[in-house]
Design an enzyme around this catalytic site. Structure first.
Site, mmCIF file in Angstrom:
data_model
loop_
_atom_site.group_PDB
_atom_site.id
_atom_site.type_symbol
_atom_site.label_atom_id
_atom_site.label_comp_id
_atom_site.label_asym_id
_atom_site.label_seq_id
_atom_site.Cartn_x
_atom_site.Cartn_y
_atom_site.Cartn_z
ATOM 1 N N ASP A 58 0.869 -1.168 0.000
ATOM 2 C CA ASP A 58 0.000 0.000 0.000
ATOM 3 C C ASP A 58 0.910 1.223 0.000
ATOM 4 O O ASP A 58 1.661 1.453 0.950
ATOM 5 C CB ASP A 58 -0.879 -0.016 1.248
ATOM 6 C CG ASP A 58 -1.886 1.121 1.291
ATOM 7 O OD1 ASP A 58 -1.661 2.150 0.619
ATOM 8 O OD2 ASP A 58 -2.893 0.996 2.007
ATOM 9 N N TYR A 150 -8.898 15.580 -5.651
ATOM 10 C CA TYR A 150 -7.993 15.034 -6.664
ATOM 11 C C TYR A 150 -7.201 16.148 -7.333
ATOM 12 O O TYR A 150 -5.976 16.039 -7.509
ATOM 13 C CB TYR A 150 -8.810 14.260 -7.701
ATOM 14 C CG TYR A 150 -8.007 13.581 -8.776
ATOM 15 C CD1 TYR A 150 -7.274 12.434 -8.510
ATOM 16 C CD2 TYR A 150 -8.001 14.072 -10.081
ATOM 17 C CE1 TYR A 150 -6.541 11.792 -9.508
ATOM 18 C CE2 TYR A 150 -7.280 13.449 -11.087
ATOM 19 C CZ TYR A 150 -6.544 12.309 -10.797
ATOM 20 O OH TYR A 150 -5.830 11.684 -11.783
#
Length: 252
Positions: A58, A150
């Site tokens: 991750d 984002y």
């Protein structure tokens, strides 16, 4: 075989742009370490890439990145090319963005760059031609509605690229970003699904809503993004650093 003897680590390397980048670098002789959360797509890609190492991790967790990079060095030696490709995009009106969703966007799209760049930095500085290429987005160059986290994270990715390029300009390390427009990947497929679900449009109409951002009237092919990465990673590209290369069909 422009990258014979080179070791490239690619995050988000199992699908989409990451997979295309991995294939392109391997074709030119690089040894690959494929990093991502899900083992299965990494292993599926590795079948076709000789000597590719699968290193599930991750990218938002520094200890997992450190372990993955340690495995990479043990298998292929020092990392000479780092491609920061892992990312995620979700859409929501800004008023509905929660602190948790904001934090998730920053973790995968920006914090991960800190973890990966720092973990690879000693190797990259020692290399004769170290390369960092971050897959940012046109969202790092302009604004899009309904994707504030984002957009903010990708602007951060571009800013980090420029800061590192300035800091290491007198070394053999170059740091650049590739900024694709809407690309034919799972992320865009998910966006099409979201648009269709929230607006009642059909999937074709939803796809057209994203395609229209490209003046050429199409989604970008991941291979086109990979070709830009290959160009930036060449030894001959040593004077190109701190740049954002838009692969977006003329979108500005």
């Amino acid at each position: 075989m422009r990258f014979q003897g080179q070791h490239a680590a690619v995050t988000g390397g199992g699908t989409g742009i990451g997979a295309a980048v991995a294939r392109a670098l391997a074709k030119e002789g690089a040894k690959l370490t494929l990093i991502g959360r899900r083992r299965e797509p990494l292993e599926q890609l590795a079948v076709d890439l000789p000597e590719a190492l699968v290193a599930p991790a991750d990218v938002t967790v520094r200890s997992e990145i450190d372990n993955a990079f340690a495995s990479a060095r043990a298998a292929h030696g020092p990392i000479t090319i780092l491609v920061n490709n892992a990312g995620a995009a979700h859409s929501a009106p800004f008023a509905r963005v929660t602190a948790e969703s904001w934090r998730r966007a920053m973790a995968v799209n920006l914090d991960a760059l800190l973890h990966c760049c720092q973990a690879a930095l000693p190797d990259l500085l020692a290399a004769s031609a170290g390369r960092i290429v971050t897959i940012a987005s046109t969202a790092g160059l302009k604004g899009y509605a309904y994707t504030a986290p984002y957009v903010a994270a990708k602007h951060g990715a571009v800013g980090l690229t420029r800061a590192l390029a300035a800091e290491f300009a007198k070394t053999s390390l170059t740091v650049n970003a590739v900024c694709p427009g809407f690309t034919d990947t799972d992320i865009v497929a998910d966006s099409i699904t979201t648009i269709a679900a929230t607006t009642g449009r059909g999937r074709d109409d939803a796809r057209a809503a994203l395609t229209k951002f490209n003046p050429q009237g199409r989604l970008i092919d991941p291979v086109e993004v990979a070709n830009a990465v290959v160009w930036l990673c060449q030894k001959e590209s040593r004077s190109i650093t701190g740049q954002t290369v838009a692969v977006a069909g003329g979108e500005i």
